[in-house]
Write a protein that holds these residues in place. Structure first.
Motif, PDB file in Angstrom:
ATOM      1  N   ILE A 305      49.783  39.028  37.439  1.00 32.01           N
ATOM      2  CA  ILE A 305      48.486  39.456  36.909  1.00 32.01           C
ATOM      3  C   ILE A 305      47.461  38.330  36.977  1.00 32.01           C
ATOM      4  N   PHE A 306      47.848  37.136  36.565  1.00 36.37           N
ATOM      5  CA  PHE A 306      46.951  35.975  36.589  1.00 36.37           C
ATOM      6  C   PHE A 306      47.554  34.896  37.493  1.00 36.37           C
ATOM      7  N   PRO A 307      47.348  34.976  38.786  1.00 31.05           N
ATOM      8  CA  PRO A 307      47.954  33.996  39.699  1.00 31.05           C
ATOM      9  C   PRO A 307      47.388  32.601  39.482  1.00 31.05           C
ATOM     10  N   SER A 308      48.173  31.617  39.841  1.00 34.72           N
ATOM     11  CA  SER A 308      47.780  30.218  39.657  1.00 34.72           C
ATOM     12  C   SER A 308      46.591  29.866  40.541  1.00 34.72           C
ATOM     13  N   ASP A 315      38.529  24.103  39.234  1.00 38.64           N
ATOM     14  CA  ASP A 315      37.526  24.171  38.174  1.00 38.64           C
ATOM     15  C   ASP A 315      37.442  25.548  37.533  1.00 38.64           C
ATOM     16  N   LEU A 316      38.149  26.507  38.110  1.00 37.00           N
ATOM     17  CA  LEU A 316      38.120  27.863  37.577  1.00 37.00           C
ATOM     18  C   LEU A 316      39.474  28.227  36.992  1.00 37.00           C
ATOM     19  N   PHE A 317      39.421  28.868  35.857  1.00 32.73           N
ATOM     20  CA  PHE A 317      40.643  29.366  35.224  1.00 32.73           C
ATOM     21  C   PHE A 317      40.282  30.665  34.541  1.00 32.73           C
ATOM     22  N   ASP A 318      40.907  31.753  34.948  1.00 29.25           N
ATOM     23  CA  ASP A 318      40.586  33.070  34.396  1.00 29.25           C
ATOM     24  C   ASP A 318      40.719  33.020  32.877  1.00 29.25           C
ATOM     25  N   ARG A 381      34.196  36.439  33.599  1.00 28.04           N
ATOM     26  CA  ARG A 381      35.495  36.013  33.064  1.00 28.04           C
ATOM     27  C   ARG A 381      36.018  34.763  33.753  1.00 28.04           C
ATOM     28  N   LYS A 382      35.259  34.203  34.681  1.00 24.29           N
ATOM     29  CA  LYS A 382      35.640  32.988  35.412  1.00 24.29           C
ATOM     30  C   LYS A 382      36.934  33.179  36.183  1.00 24.29           C
ATOM     31  N   ALA A 383      37.066  34.365  36.762  1.00 17.00           N
ATOM     32  CA  ALA A 383      38.247  34.635  37.590  1.00 17.00           C
ATOM     33  C   ALA A 383      38.194  33.768  38.843  1.00 17.00           C
TER      34      ALA A 383
END
Length: 485
Positions: A305-308, A315-318, A381-383
């Motif tokens: 769901i939230f891949p690395s 600089d981005l992290f969901d 959401r900074k995906a």
């Protein structure tokens, strides 16, 4: 002072919540008769507060959560989980399993029915009870009842459709079951009526008013209608209702500050169950504390769901991933991080509406508009940009599948995941049944996996059994045929 008034009325409204263990738990205790209670508009307002109080009681809220999450893939079980929950997770559901207990939901429905039945009596007796106030109270009760029936029909399919209140023993009658299609038609009819009666927002002119996010407003009714129309695959109507919500200008994404959303009352929330004045948060107790029965399925969430973002954009992290919606140990942080905590249970948010709209637009061949909505949400959401799908606007099926993946990220733990997967699977006469086959392959224990796969291919198995005790009480109820084998 306002809080004192509110809680005195909640206490009055709670008279309607006490019920005996009768058919469907539809009947409050004898002794409170309509001649004693339904005399003024304050009585009706107190009853309405009682309806809302019944929703964020532990049994109702927890059942909404378990019905929407336990059979899906994003929530797992700890060593403190019950044997019944383990059976559900392994797709071995019995007619004695407590997950099939609908009594708390029907008790709340009965509270709605009583207000609908008797509010007119108070209006006749109280000359200060205006038509607008009467319609608003009636509309909210209709909308809440519709919301509860929508959960029931997606969970059980054929269910008792009780539209009259039960206030004493002699009122109890067997109502049998209505087909799922009949229930959905009633839900649509009631929501359309509520749409005419409920205001765009509530002006706080008296003590009983809660915040707009805690009460049903016209946008909340439209969100419910859009949800129903998605289930019915009526995408033009989904597009219509979601457009009218977004056109109000009242709701917008607030970015990545997710804890703020669940703390309540933000511009993202259309309707939520508030825990601010509760003695406890039932979701905190089952998903956050150390001895919680439910846990985030961290392996699936982190890997699927939230891949690395390793090797992409560091600089981005969901903002919806680990550390925000859930912890490394699996605690459901969406419902709090401290003890005690009172984060609210979200029923409809603007992001949900955006995703419903994106799905409908893709189904209607408007891929460019659907992708724009997805990009807006993911940016806020900074995906991770590198994980954005390389999907053309003409790849409508690819867009639809990505909408469902985005719903998993955005609406994790909000009681929606199982219904999303079921809706995708059953679309176009179960053209996507493998969605559920893949699901049970992932989450069911290896020693019973093949059995679960065989079961999930039977569409009757997608709905829960009628609880055995309900069948005993009401001889007109008929068991889901899957559980008679």
């Amino acid at each position: 002072m306002k809080r004192t008034i509110l809680w005195s009325l909640v206490a009055a409204g709670s008279i309607l919540l006490n019920s005996c263990n009768k058919w469907l738990d539809l009947q409050p205790q004898d002794g409170i008769t309509r001649s004693e209670f339904w005399k003024t508009k304050e009585d009706v307002h107190a009853a309405l507060i009682g309806i809302y109080s019944s929703l964020n009681s532990g049994p109702v809220e927890q059942q909404l959560f378990t019905w929407g999450e336990l059979r899906a893939d994003l929530v797992g079980l700890t060593s403190y989980a019950s044997d019944d929950n383990r059976l559900v997770k392994n797709y071995n559901i019995l007619s004695t399993n407590v997950i099939a207990d609908w009594s708390a939901i029907y008790t709340a429905i009965n509270n709605c029915n009583l207000l609908i039945d008797y509010a007119g009596q108070a209006k006749q007796a109280d000359p200060t009870f205006t038509e607008a106030e009467y319609n608003t109270d009636l509309g909210e009760a209709l909308a809440v009842r519709s919301f509860l029936y929508f959960y029931l029909v997606r969970t059980f399919r054929d269910i008792p459709l009780k539209l009259k209140g039960t206030s004493k023993d002699t009122d109890i009658v067997s109502v049998g079951q209505s087909t799922g299609d009949a229930v959905l038609k009633q839900i649509e009819k009631d929501l359309l009526q509520a749409l005419d009666w409920i205001p765009e927002y509530h002006v706080n002119t008296s003590g009983y008013n809660a915040t707009n996010s805690g009460r049903v407003t016209r946008p909340a009714v439209r969100a419910m209608l859009a949800d129903v129309y998605l289930w019915l695959e009526q995408y033009d109507k989904v597009e219509e209702q979601t457009a009218k919500i977004l056109e109000t200008g009242r709701y917008s994404l607030i970015g990545a500050a997710l804890p703020e959303i669940f703390d309540g009352g933000t511009m993202e929330t259309i309707w939520e169950l508030s825990h601010k004045n509760s003695s406890e948060n039932p979701m905190y107790n089952i998903g956050v504390i150390a001895r919680r029965p439910f846990t985030a399925n961290v392996d699936i969430l982190n890997n699927e769901i939230f891949p690395s973002n390793e090797g992409t954009d560091i600089d981005l992290f969901d903002s919806r991933g680990e550390g925000n919606l859930y912890g490394m140990s699996g605690d459901l942080r969406k419902y709090g991080t401290e003890s005690p905590d009172y984060y609210n249970f979200q029923l409809y948010r603007v992001s949900d509406v955006m995703l419903m709209r994106a799905e409908a637009l893709a189904e209607l061949g408007r891929g460019t508009e659907a992708l724009a909505l997805l990009e807006d949400l993911r940016t806020k959401r900074k995906a991770i940009k590198a994980t954005d799908p390389n999907i053309e606007a003409t790849d409508l099926e690819g867009i639809i599948l990505f909408v469902f993946a985005e719903r998993a990220r955005e609406l994790t733990f909000e009681g929606k995941r199982w219904f999303d997967l079921l809706r995708l699977a059953k679309k176009d006469n179960y053209a996507n049944i493998n969605v559920l086959v893949d699901l049970v392959t992932k989450v069911v224990d290896a020693n019973v996996r093949q059995s679960a796969i065989n079961k999930v291919r039977d569409v009757d198995s997608h709905y829960l059994p009628i609880l055995e005790t309900e069948l005993f009480k009401d001889k007109q109820l008929k068991q889901n045929p899957f559980y008679l084998k």
